[in-house]
Design a protein around this motif. Structure first.
Motif, PDB file in Angstrom:
ATOM      1  N   PRO A  75      34.214  49.459  53.859  1.00 26.56           N
ATOM      2  CA  PRO A  75      33.526  48.384  54.596  1.00 26.56           C
ATOM      3  C   PRO A  75      33.944  48.265  56.051  1.00 26.56           C
ATOM      4  O   PRO A  75      33.097  48.034  56.922  1.00 26.56           O
ATOM      5  N   LEU A  76      35.223  48.398  56.357  1.00 25.84           N
ATOM      6  CA  LEU A  76      35.658  48.251  57.746  1.00 25.84           C
ATOM      7  C   LEU A  76      34.962  49.264  58.644  1.00 25.84           C
ATOM      8  O   LEU A  76      34.454  48.921  59.712  1.00 25.84           O
ATOM      9  N   GLN A  77      34.948  50.525  58.237  1.00 23.38           N
ATOM     10  CA  GLN A  77      34.338  51.551  59.072  1.00 23.38           C
ATOM     11  C   GLN A  77      32.817  51.434  59.124  1.00 23.38           C
ATOM     12  O   GLN A  77      32.197  51.827  60.114  1.00 23.38           O
ATOM     13  N   ARG A  78      32.203  50.896  58.083  1.00 24.65           N
ATOM     14  CA  ARG A  78      30.743  50.727  58.077  1.00 24.65           C
ATOM     15  C   ARG A  78      30.293  49.625  59.020  1.00 24.65           C
ATOM     16  O   ARG A  78      29.146  49.608  59.470  1.00 24.65           O
ATOM     17  N   LEU A  79      31.193  48.718  59.322  1.00 23.24           N
ATOM     18  CA  LEU A  79      30.837  47.523  60.085  1.00 23.24           C
ATOM     19  C   LEU A  79      30.163  47.860  61.403  1.00 23.24           C
ATOM     20  O   LEU A  79      29.131  47.268  61.756  1.00 23.24           O
ATOM     21  N   ALA A  83      33.050  56.776  69.098  1.00 29.19           N
ATOM     22  CA  ALA A  83      31.613  56.988  69.262  1.00 29.19           C
ATOM     23  C   ALA A  83      30.874  55.666  69.437  1.00 29.19           C
ATOM     24  O   ALA A  83      29.947  55.568  70.249  1.00 29.19           O
ATOM     25  N   VAL A  84      31.285  54.640  68.695  1.00 29.82           N
ATOM     26  CA  VAL A  84      30.606  53.354  68.836  1.00 29.82           C
ATOM     27  C   VAL A  84      30.842  52.775  70.226  1.00 29.82           C
ATOM     28  O   VAL A  84      29.958  52.119  70.805  1.00 29.82           O
ATOM     29  N   GLY A  85      32.015  53.040  70.796  1.00 26.72           N
ATOM     30  CA  GLY A  85      32.270  52.597  72.159  1.00 26.72           C
ATOM     31  C   GLY A  85      31.342  53.263  73.159  1.00 26.72           C
ATOM     32  O   GLY A  85      30.863  52.619  74.106  1.00 26.72           O
ATOM     33  N   ASP A 110      29.406  39.366  65.073  1.00 25.32           N
ATOM     34  CA  ASP A 110      29.888  38.049  64.645  1.00 25.32           C
ATOM     35  C   ASP A 110      29.262  37.642  63.315  1.00 25.32           C
ATOM     36  O   ASP A 110      29.931  37.080  62.435  1.00 25.32           O
ATOM     37  N   ARG A 111      27.984  37.933  63.155  1.00 24.03           N
ATOM     38  CA  ARG A 111      27.295  37.575  61.902  1.00 24.03           C
ATOM     39  C   ARG A 111      27.858  38.367  60.724  1.00 24.03           C
ATOM     40  O   ARG A 111      28.158  37.800  59.659  1.00 24.03           O
ATOM     41  N   LEU A 112      28.030  39.673  60.916  1.00 19.62           N
ATOM     42  CA  LEU A 112      28.467  40.529  59.823  1.00 19.62           C
ATOM     43  C   LEU A 112      29.933  40.303  59.461  1.00 19.62           C
ATOM     44  O   LEU A 112      30.318  40.486  58.301  1.00 19.62           O
ATOM     45  N   THR A 113      30.748  39.915  60.424  1.00 21.51           N
ATOM     46  CA  THR A 113      32.157  39.685  60.120  1.00 21.51           C
ATOM     47  C   THR A 113      32.426  38.285  59.575  1.00 21.51           C
ATOM     48  O   THR A 113      33.526  38.025  59.079  1.00 21.51           O
ATOM     49  N   ALA A 114      31.431  37.420  59.610  1.00 23.61           N
ATOM     50  CA  ALA A 114      31.647  36.045  59.150  1.00 23.61           C
ATOM     51  C   ALA A 114      32.130  36.006  57.704  1.00 23.61           C
ATOM     52  O   ALA A 114      32.981  35.182  57.345  1.00 23.61           O
ATOM     53  N   GLY A 115      31.608  36.905  56.879  1.00 23.67           N
ATOM     54  CA  GLY A 115      31.993  36.922  55.474  1.00 23.67           C
ATOM     55  C   GLY A 115      33.398  37.437  55.231  1.00 23.67           C
ATOM     56  O   GLY A 115      33.914  37.317  54.109  1.00 23.67           O
ATOM     57  N   PHE A 116      34.021  38.022  56.247  1.00 25.71           N
ATOM     58  CA  PHE A 116      35.372  38.552  56.112  1.00 25.71           C
ATOM     59  C   PHE A 116      36.419  37.657  56.782  1.00 25.71           C
ATOM     60  O   PHE A 116      37.588  38.002  56.817  1.00 25.71           O
ATOM     61  N   ARG A 117      35.979  36.504  57.301  1.00 25.00           N
ATOM     62  CA  ARG A 117      36.917  35.626  58.007  1.00 25.00           C
ATOM     63  C   ARG A 117      37.697  34.775  57.008  1.00 25.00           C
ATOM     64  O   ARG A 117      37.141  34.208  56.078  1.00 25.00           O
ATOM     65  N   GLU A 118      38.987  34.693  57.271  1.00 28.39           N
ATOM     66  CA  GLU A 118      39.849  33.862  56.448  1.00 28.39           C
ATOM     67  C   GLU A 118      39.960  32.476  57.063  1.00 28.39           C
ATOM     68  O   GLU A 118      39.394  32.213  58.129  1.00 28.39           O
ATOM     69  N   ALA A 119      40.726  31.604  56.402  1.00 27.35           N
ATOM     70  CA  ALA A 119      40.807  30.217  56.851  1.00 27.35           C
ATOM     71  C   ALA A 119      41.385  30.097  58.255  1.00 27.35           C
ATOM     72  O   ALA A 119      41.034  29.173  59.000  1.00 27.35           O
ATOM     73  N   ASP A 120      42.241  31.036  58.645  1.00 29.45           N
ATOM     74  CA  ASP A 120      42.847  30.978  59.981  1.00 29.45           C
ATOM     75  C   ASP A 120      41.978  31.636  61.045  1.00 29.45           C
ATOM     76  O   ASP A 120      42.380  31.731  62.211  1.00 29.45           O
ATOM     77  N   LEU A 136      40.113  38.211  60.554  1.00 28.03           N
ATOM     78  CA  LEU A 136      39.308  39.032  59.671  1.00 28.03           C
ATOM     79  C   LEU A 136      40.194  39.705  58.624  1.00 28.03           C
ATOM     80  O   LEU A 136      41.334  40.094  58.920  1.00 28.03           O
ATOM     81  N   ALA A 137      39.674  39.866  57.425  1.00 27.42           N
ATOM     82  CA  ALA A 137      40.324  40.616  56.351  1.00 27.42           C
ATOM     83  C   ALA A 137      39.344  41.702  55.919  1.00 27.42           C
ATOM     84  O   ALA A 137      38.430  41.452  55.130  1.00 27.42           O
ATOM     85  N   LEU A 138      39.516  42.897  56.466  1.00 31.66           N
ATOM     86  CA  LEU A 138      38.540  43.970  56.311  1.00 31.66           C
ATOM     87  C   LEU A 138      39.075  45.046  55.373  1.00 31.66           C
ATOM     88  O   LEU A 138      40.071  45.717  55.674  1.00 31.66           O
ATOM     89  N   PRO A 139      38.422  45.276  54.225  1.00 32.82           N
ATOM     90  CA  PRO A 139      38.862  46.335  53.302  1.00 32.82           C
ATOM     91  C   PRO A 139      38.640  47.714  53.913  1.00 32.82           C
ATOM     92  O   PRO A 139      37.588  47.990  54.494  1.00 32.82           O
ATOM     93  N   THR A 140      39.629  48.569  53.763  1.00 32.56           N
ATOM     94  CA  THR A 140      39.514  49.916  54.317  1.00 32.56           C
ATOM     95  C   THR A 140      40.336  50.881  53.476  1.00 32.56           C
ATOM     96  O   THR A 140      40.998  50.494  52.510  1.00 32.56           O
TER      97      THR A 140
END
Length: 271
Positions: free
Chosen positions: A149-153, A223-225, A244-254, A257-261
């Motif tokens: 998921p992290l790299q797909r973001l 490459a994305v850069g 911002d929209r796609l990472t919203a689901g990975f945001r923790e309370a603080d 981001l908590a991104l699985p990789t």
């Protein structure tokens, strides 16, 4: 696009960007360091080569184990960072697949997320084999495919913003590419003349500030850069909104981001 100098393009993505790398991708790439050194069987008294050292994270960890370390990178700004973080390592400006060392110079060689950035991975591994003594170890990490998921973001954010990646992005020639899987890495190590090859998958959750994670591509890294740099400001803003929209689901309370990789960790011996 096949035919573009892949290695020259990759080096251009890192030129002068050590600080941005350290803030973003550097923290991500640091995670497998202990496992990488374990796979290379790095211990006190060994002569260890760290190729593509970047800011010196792996070199510093090898020094911490009591090894004598030589750290190599093609990018001058990375070597400046490594000089500060891995004091005591010998620093050399060089790049795979041609290293300025005699045969069998080292007891172990490691390359942390370097094979993703070379135009001839098999030749790069053969060069690592050349500079390691018989009975020594070579260990590498690289990103898998299919991507976690992290790299797909990044690709998802660019696609959601309606951006088509440019057609001239370089890619490996088919004869030099290989499956980014455990079996693919094991086969590549064997094809380079290494023995007893193994590959495992290391999985973790990368925790980072959203601004730090955005900072790498925003500075033109990877490459994305390059894709972002080629867009008009309004389009880059649109990509940021999708990010911002796609990472919203990975945001923790603080707010972090908590991104699985995950990464592939391959290792083998020199016969």
């Amino acid at each position: 696009m096949i035919g573009i100098d892949f290695d020259a393009h990759e080096r251009s993505r890192w030129a002068g960007r050590a600080r941005a790398y350290g803030r973003s991708f550097g923290r991500l790439c640091a995670y497998p360091t202990p496992a990488l050194l374990d796979a290379a069987r790095v211990r006190a008294g060994q002569r260890v080569l760290d190729v593509g050292t970047g800011p010196g994270t792996v070199a510093a960890a090898a020094l911490g184990r009591g090894a004598a370390v030589v750290a190599v990178d093609a990018e001058a700004s990375m070597l400046v960072q490594a000089r500060a973080s891995a004091a005591g390592a010998g620093l050399v400006g060089a790049a795979l697949p041609r290293l300025p060392f005699p045969d069998a110079r080292f007891d172990a060689a490691v390359a942390n997320f370097v094979l993703n950035h070379v135009g001839d991975p098999a030749a790069a591994l053969a060069e690592l084999r050349r500079v390691v003594r018989p009975g020594g170890r070579v260990a590498v990490t690289l990103w898998p495919s299919p991507h976690p998921p992290l790299q797909r973001l990044w690709g998802e954010a660019i696609a959601a913003a309606g951006v088509t990646p440019p057609a001239d992005l370089p890619r490996l020639a088919p004869g030099r590419d290989f499956p980014r899987t455990e079996a693919g890495v094991t086969g590549l190590l064997g094809a380079a003349g290494l023995t007893d090859a193994v590959c495992t998958t290391v999985a973790w959750t990368h925790r980072t500030d959203p601004e730090d994670w955005w900072a790498g591509p925003a500075a033109g890294i990877s490459a994305v850069g390059l894709v972002l740099q080629r867009q008009e400001p309004a389009v880059r803003d649109r990509v940021r909104r999708e990010y911002d929209r796609l990472t919203a689901g990975f945001r923790e309370a603080d707010g972090r981001l908590a991104l699985p990789t995950a990464a592939l960790l391959g290792a083998a011996s020199v016969a």
